[in-house]
Design a protein around this motif. Structure first.
Motif, PDB file in Angstrom:
ATOM      1  N   LYS A  87      11.294   5.982  88.449  1.00 50.62           N
ATOM      2  CA  LYS A  87      11.506   4.670  89.060  1.00 50.62           C
ATOM      3  C   LYS A  87      12.932   4.476  89.555  1.00 50.62           C
ATOM      4  O   LYS A  87      13.160   3.855  90.585  1.00 50.62           O
ATOM      5  CB  LYS A  87      11.154   3.576  88.054  1.00 50.62           C
ATOM      6  N   GLY A  88      13.908   5.035  88.812  1.00 49.89           N
ATOM      7  CA  GLY A  88      15.302   4.845  89.207  1.00 49.89           C
ATOM      8  C   GLY A  88      15.592   5.420  90.574  1.00 49.89           C
ATOM      9  O   GLY A  88      16.244   4.796  91.405  1.00 49.89           O
ATOM     10  N   GLY A  89      15.102   6.633  90.810  1.00 47.57           N
ATOM     11  CA  GLY A  89      15.334   7.280  92.094  1.00 47.57           C
ATOM     12  C   GLY A  89      14.634   6.576  93.238  1.00 47.57           C
ATOM     13  O   GLY A  89      15.195   6.398  94.319  1.00 47.57           O
ATOM     14  N   VAL A  90      13.392   6.159  92.999  1.00 44.25           N
ATOM     15  CA  VAL A  90      12.630   5.468  94.040  1.00 44.25           C
ATOM     16  C   VAL A  90      13.309   4.144  94.389  1.00 44.25           C
ATOM     17  O   VAL A  90      13.472   3.792  95.560  1.00 44.25           O
ATOM     18  CB  VAL A  90      11.178   5.237  93.571  1.00 44.25           C
ATOM     19  N   GLY A  91      13.718   3.412  93.355  1.00 41.54           N
ATOM     20  CA  GLY A  91      14.402   2.147  93.604  1.00 41.54           C
ATOM     21  C   GLY A  91      15.704   2.346  94.356  1.00 41.54           C
ATOM     22  O   GLY A  91      16.044   1.568  95.250  1.00 41.54           O
ATOM     23  N   TYR A  92      16.435   3.408  93.994  1.00 38.28           N
ATOM     24  CA  TYR A  92      17.694   3.715  94.675  1.00 38.28           C
ATOM     25  C   TYR A  92      17.452   3.999  96.153  1.00 38.28           C
ATOM     26  O   TYR A  92      18.196   3.533  97.023  1.00 38.28           O
ATOM     27  CB  TYR A  92      18.351   4.908  93.994  1.00 38.28           C
ATOM     28  N   MET A  93      16.416   4.774  96.450  1.00 40.85           N
ATOM     29  CA  MET A  93      16.117   5.109  97.844  1.00 40.85           C
ATOM     30  C   MET A  93      15.765   3.871  98.655  1.00 40.85           C
ATOM     31  O   MET A  93      16.221   3.703  99.793  1.00 40.85           O
ATOM     32  CB  MET A  93      14.966   6.118  97.904  1.00 40.85           C
ATOM     33  N   LEU A  94      14.962   2.992  98.085  1.00 39.19           N
ATOM     34  CA  LEU A  94      14.586   1.766  98.806  1.00 39.19           C
ATOM     35  C   LEU A  94      15.790   0.854  99.012  1.00 39.19           C
ATOM     36  O   LEU A  94      15.959   0.269 100.089  1.00 39.19           O
ATOM     37  CB  LEU A  94      13.490   1.025  98.038  1.00 39.19           C
ATOM     38  N   GLU A  95      16.641   0.771  98.004  1.00 34.56           N
ATOM     39  CA  GLU A  95      17.794  -0.128  98.120  1.00 34.56           C
ATOM     40  C   GLU A  95      18.836   0.415  99.082  1.00 34.56           C
ATOM     41  O   GLU A  95      19.352  -0.320  99.933  1.00 34.56           O
ATOM     42  CB  GLU A  95      18.415  -0.362  96.746  1.00 34.56           C
ATOM     43  N   THR A  96      19.172   1.715  98.973  1.00 32.19           N
ATOM     44  CA  THR A  96      20.235   2.263  99.821  1.00 32.19           C
ATOM     45  C   THR A  96      19.805   2.434 101.264  1.00 32.19           C
ATOM     46  O   THR A  96      20.630   2.357 102.168  1.00 32.19           O
ATOM     47  CB  THR A  96      20.730   3.614  99.279  1.00 32.19           C
ATOM     48  N   ASN A 156       9.656  -1.906  89.979  1.00 29.33           N
ATOM     49  CA  ASN A 156      10.251  -0.609  90.279  1.00 29.33           C
ATOM     50  C   ASN A 156       9.498   0.497  89.547  1.00 29.33           C
ATOM     51  O   ASN A 156       9.251   1.586  90.085  1.00 29.33           O
ATOM     52  CB  ASN A 156      11.717  -0.629  89.856  1.00 29.33           C
ATOM     53  N   GLU A 157       9.109   0.225  88.302  1.00 27.64           N
ATOM     54  CA  GLU A 157       8.356   1.192  87.515  1.00 27.64           C
ATOM     55  C   GLU A 157       6.995   1.462  88.152  1.00 27.64           C
ATOM     56  O   GLU A 157       6.573   2.618  88.293  1.00 27.64           O
ATOM     57  CB  GLU A 157       8.184   0.661  86.094  1.00 27.64           C
ATOM     58  N   ALA A 158       6.315   0.403  88.561  1.00 27.23           N
ATOM     59  CA  ALA A 158       5.007   0.572  89.205  1.00 27.23           C
ATOM     60  C   ALA A 158       5.128   1.331  90.519  1.00 27.23           C
ATOM     61  O   ALA A 158       4.308   2.210  90.832  1.00 27.23           O
ATOM     62  CB  ALA A 158       4.375  -0.800  89.438  1.00 27.23           C
ATOM     63  N   MET A 159       6.166   1.008  91.284  1.00 29.36           N
ATOM     64  CA  MET A 159       6.399   1.708  92.548  1.00 29.36           C
ATOM     65  C   MET A 159       6.714   3.181  92.290  1.00 29.36           C
ATOM     66  O   MET A 159       6.305   4.068  93.061  1.00 29.36           O
ATOM     67  CB  MET A 159       7.552   1.025  93.295  1.00 29.36           C
ATOM     68  N   GLY A 160       7.424   3.463  91.210  1.00 26.21           N
ATOM     69  CA  GLY A 160       7.728   4.847  90.854  1.00 26.21           C
ATOM     70  C   GLY A 160       6.461   5.648  90.614  1.00 26.21           C
ATOM     71  O   GLY A 160       6.332   6.793  91.084  1.00 26.21           O
ATOM     72  N   GLY A 185      13.545  12.256  87.043  1.00 29.24           N
ATOM     73  CA  GLY A 185      13.527  10.801  86.935  1.00 29.24           C
ATOM     74  C   GLY A 185      14.650  10.243  86.085  1.00 29.24           C
ATOM     75  O   GLY A 185      15.299   9.270  86.460  1.00 29.24           O
ATOM     76  N   SER A 186      14.910  10.862  84.922  1.00 28.86           N
ATOM     77  CA  SER A 186      15.962  10.342  84.040  1.00 28.86           C
ATOM     78  C   SER A 186      17.340  10.499  84.681  1.00 28.86           C
ATOM     79  O   SER A 186      18.201   9.622  84.539  1.00 28.86           O
ATOM     80  CB  SER A 186      15.927  11.057  82.688  1.00 28.86           C
ATOM     81  N   HIS A 187      17.561  11.610  85.393  1.00 30.47           N
ATOM     82  CA  HIS A 187      18.829  11.800  86.086  1.00 30.47           C
ATOM     83  C   HIS A 187      18.997  10.753  87.187  1.00 30.47           C
ATOM     84  O   HIS A 187      20.067  10.171  87.356  1.00 30.47           O
ATOM     85  CB  HIS A 187      18.896  13.204  86.692  1.00 30.47           C
ATOM     86  N   GLN A 188      17.926  10.539  87.934  1.00 29.92           N
ATOM     87  CA  GLN A 188      17.994   9.572  89.031  1.00 29.92           C
ATOM     88  C   GLN A 188      18.295   8.172  88.514  1.00 29.92           C
ATOM     89  O   GLN A 188      19.083   7.429  89.112  1.00 29.92           O
ATOM     90  CB  GLN A 188      16.678   9.580  89.803  1.00 29.92           C
ATOM     91  N   ASP A 189      17.673   7.826  87.409  1.00 31.61           N
ATOM     92  CA  ASP A 189      17.893   6.500  86.841  1.00 31.61           C
ATOM     93  C   ASP A 189      19.354   6.327  86.429  1.00 31.61           C
ATOM     94  O   ASP A 189      19.980   5.296  86.712  1.00 31.61           O
ATOM     95  CB  ASP A 189      16.969   6.302  85.639  1.00 31.61           C
ATOM     96  N   ALA A 190      19.923   7.359  85.792  1.00 31.88           N
ATOM     97  CA  ALA A 190      21.321   7.284  85.363  1.00 31.88           C
ATOM     98  C   ALA A 190      22.266   7.226  86.564  1.00 31.88           C
ATOM     99  O   ALA A 190      23.235   6.460  86.570  1.00 31.88           O
ATOM    100  CB  ALA A 190      21.658   8.484  84.477  1.00 31.88           C
ATOM    101  N   ILE A 191      21.992   8.039  87.578  1.00 32.88           N
ATOM    102  CA  ILE A 191      22.836   8.034  88.779  1.00 32.88           C
ATOM    103  C   ILE A 191      22.771   6.680  89.467  1.00 32.88           C
ATOM    104  O   ILE A 191      23.796   6.110  89.864  1.00 32.88           O
ATOM    105  CB  ILE A 191      22.400   9.152  89.741  1.00 32.88           C
ATOM    106  N   SER A 192      21.557   6.164  89.611  1.00 29.40           N
ATOM    107  CA  SER A 192      21.383   4.864  90.268  1.00 29.40           C
ATOM    108  C   SER A 192      22.156   3.768  89.544  1.00 29.40           C
ATOM    109  O   SER A 192      22.866   2.963  90.162  1.00 29.40           O
ATOM    110  CB  SER A 192      19.891   4.521  90.314  1.00 29.40           C
ATOM    111  N   LYS A 193      22.071   3.767  88.226  1.00 32.92           N
ATOM    112  CA  LYS A 193      22.787   2.750  87.450  1.00 32.92           C
ATOM    113  C   LYS A 193      24.300   2.970  87.524  1.00 32.92           C
ATOM    114  O   LYS A 193      25.076   2.014  87.580  1.00 32.92           O
ATOM    115  CB  LYS A 193      22.312   2.776  85.998  1.00 32.92           C
ATOM    116  N   GLY A 194      24.713   4.254  87.535  1.00 34.67           N
ATOM    117  CA  GLY A 194      26.134   4.549  87.649  1.00 34.67           C
ATOM    118  C   GLY A 194      26.716   4.094  88.972  1.00 34.67           C
ATOM    119  O   GLY A 194      27.821   3.530  89.024  1.00 34.67           O
ATOM    120  N   MET A 195      25.973   4.319  90.058  1.00 36.64           N
ATOM    121  CA  MET A 195      26.437   3.894  91.380  1.00 36.64           C
ATOM    122  C   MET A 195      26.510   2.362  91.449  1.00 36.64           C
ATOM    123  O   MET A 195      27.453   1.800  92.025  1.00 36.64           O
ATOM    124  CB  MET A 195      25.504   4.437  92.455  1.00 36.64           C
TER     125      MET A 195
END
Length: 561
Positions: free
Chosen positions: A385-394, A405-409, A335-345
């Protein structure tokens, strides 16, 4: 019995130990790459490649950009002999590619090798014999001088046959089992061979130093290479080459340190597939250079296709965590990696960043033919949450508010945990749909219309318990009016805490997505709506949010009972 005392170091330090190579920062210029997939790589396969597969592999290596390719040991088998003759007789070797054949320093093998390369446009004849102390003592039972004479006799015969055979030949010598050889003795043999071949700057000889069995730390190998580099005769007429194996898992380090120490050429294989623990992986070496901003002179822009063809030809699976080329090397589940990647992208997109510097991903996956949507972030019970949000957005263009996003995660993590599996983008969207779009356990919206003129008064119809109920509301605006109607009917109060909306596409016909969060005693309850009309999307989102609030209140009443 697990007993470390039965082992001791089996390597030799050079007579003068220096570390000039340490002062260099990185490999800035591509060495000459030589693929040994058709020889060393093929020897590693339980089922060696047949002629057709070898020809396909040769073409793959040419397409990648290799200019030197060791095509085999033509005296070892009829298939390898036929490969040479097929390539030569059918003019299949490009003008800018030099093939290499390997031969032991034994007369009948050398003669068979030259039969195989008769008429070749350009070829390197690679001569070798084992020089290590342990092989001299245990296998050959010969002195240093006798082993050295084997190399000299082989060099003499290679030179004679090259002069008698049609073709353009250059030579390479390897003191096989170098890591177990006294370094000054290996140097002496190499210089003795050079004295036979008499190289010139216009007709160079390759001296190849193999890590036949890796038995020392990489800095030792680099210092050995530096000693050879500084003490070779005819140095301006010699290409110093290295051939790292991977017995200690340090093949890449050996190769990179070896180049810093003076080597100008590297032999290895794709994906590091080679006998025993493998050769150095040329893909990793080349991509390491690429990741530092230097041109490796090899093209891995479609690495997925290269890997699939390689696996088909060799019947060997590339590990999913193999650097750069494995299925999962760009994939984050944490989760923490996904959140950082999502924000970086997102940062890259918003700031139009040219240089690649996304957290946790050393190179842009697109550069090697990978896909952001399917490769970078994948969802399982470890995701956040970061990864889930990234998947829905992309994948669907759905941008969720931070708290939603947190609740969806959490909702996605629960499903993944219960199913004990990774969730696809479609399955994640289904979780979103079930929880925030189609969630109507207590009532559904049947119809609504605003009174003409003000748009601040609404007549609302809902379906609940099989009945259609009509209600009336008014407010500061259309959404406020509907909200007040629902509050009056259900007899509870809440505040409209979050309201966001965005288009799911770029054209005028694109649907809109609305997200609404309503708060009740510090808790936020979420709903979403998707519709071509933004007002309708907002109404649907509010209805789901109120359903979720009612669900929570019913649960609380049950607990009280």
């Amino acid at each position: 019995m697990f007993n470390h005392q039965k082992y001791e170091k089996q390597y030799f330090l050079p007579p003068t130990l220096s570390y000039d190579w340490v002062k260099k920062e990185t490999v800035e210029k591509a060495p000459t790459w030589c693929s040994v997939d058709l020889r060393d790589g093929n020897q590693a396969l339980p089922i060696p490649m047949n002629l057709e597969e070898k020809l396909a592999m040769f073409q793959l290596l040419v397409d990648i950009g290799f200019k030197e390719i060791e095509v085999g040991f033509p005296a070892a088998s009829e298939t390898e002999f036929k490969l040479l003759r097929t390539l030569i007789d059918n003019h299949m070797i490009p003008d800018d590619v030099t093939i290499m054949v390997i031969t032991q320093a034994r007369e009948h093998i050398i003669r068979k090798t030259f039969e195989a390369v008769q008429g070749v446009p350009k070829a390197i004849v690679h001569l070798y014999n084992s020089t290590s102390e342990v092989q001299r003592r245990q296998v050959f039972q010969k002195s240093k001088e006798e082993i050295k004479q084997i190399a000299i006799d082989g060099a003499v015969l290679v030179k004679e046959l090259a002069e008698q055979t049609e073709g353009d030949f250059s030579f390479q010598y390897s003191p096989e089992s170098f890591p177990g050889t006294e370094v000054d003795y290996a140097l002496d043999i190499c210089n003795s061979v050079l004295d036979i071949w008499q190289p010139t700057p216009d007709h160079k000889v390759i001296i190849n130093i193999p890590t036949t069995v890796e038995n020392a730390m990489p800095h030792i190998y680099a210092s050995q290479i530096e000693y050879i580099h500084k003490n070779l005769l005819y140095r301006d007429s010699v290409t110093l080459s290295i051939h790292p194996h991977n017995d200690r898992g340090c093949g890449v380090s050996d190769a990179e340190f070896g180049v810093l120490a003076g080597a100008e050429r590297v032999e290895g294989t794709l994906f590091g597939i080679g006998e025993r623990t493998g050769n150095v992986d040329l893909i990793t070496l080349a991509m390491n250079m690429y990741s530092h901003g230097y041109d490796p002179k090899l093209n891995f822009s479609n690495l997925n296709a290269i890997r699939k063809q390689y696996e088909m030809l060799t019947r060997t699976a590339v590990h999913e965590r193999q650097p750069y080329s494995g299925d999962l090397v760009f994939t984050a589940f944490s989760g923490s990696h996904q959140d950082a990647i999502s924000k970086g992208m997102k940062y890259r997109e918003e700031n139009n960043v040219e240089k690649w510097d996304v957290p946790y991903i050393p190179i842009d996956p697109v550069d090697v033919g990978r896909n952001y949507q399917t490769d970078v972030i994948r969802i399982n019970s470890q995701s956040g949450k970061g990864g889930v949000g990234y998947m829905l957005e992309t994948n669907y263009g759905i941008k969720l508010p931070y708290k939603m996003n947190e609740a969806m995660g959490y909702a996605t993590k629960k499903v993944s945990d219960e199913m004990n599996k990774e969730l696809s983008a479609e399955e994640i969207y289904q979780v979103f749909k079930e929880n925030y779009i189609d969630y109507h356990p207590y009532f559904e919206l049947a119809d609504y219309h605003f009174n003409k003129g003000t748009g601040k008064e609404v007549t609302l119809s809902i379906l609940t318990d099989g009945k259609q109920i009509e209600m009336y509301g008014e407010g500061a605006g259309s959404l406020d009016a509907i909200s007040n109607a629902l509050k009056d009917y259900f007899d509870f109060d809440y505040a409209l805490e979050v309201y966001e909306q965005h288009s799911l596409g770029k054209d005028s016909s694109a649907e809109a997505c609305a997200q609404i969060g309503i708060s009740h005693y510090g808790e936020i309850y979420w709903g979403a709506g998707i519709h071509e009309d933004i007002t309708a999307a907002s109404v649907y989102a509010l209805v789901v949010a109120v359903n979720r609030l009612e669900d929570a209140l019913v649960s609380q009443r049950e607990i009280v009972k």
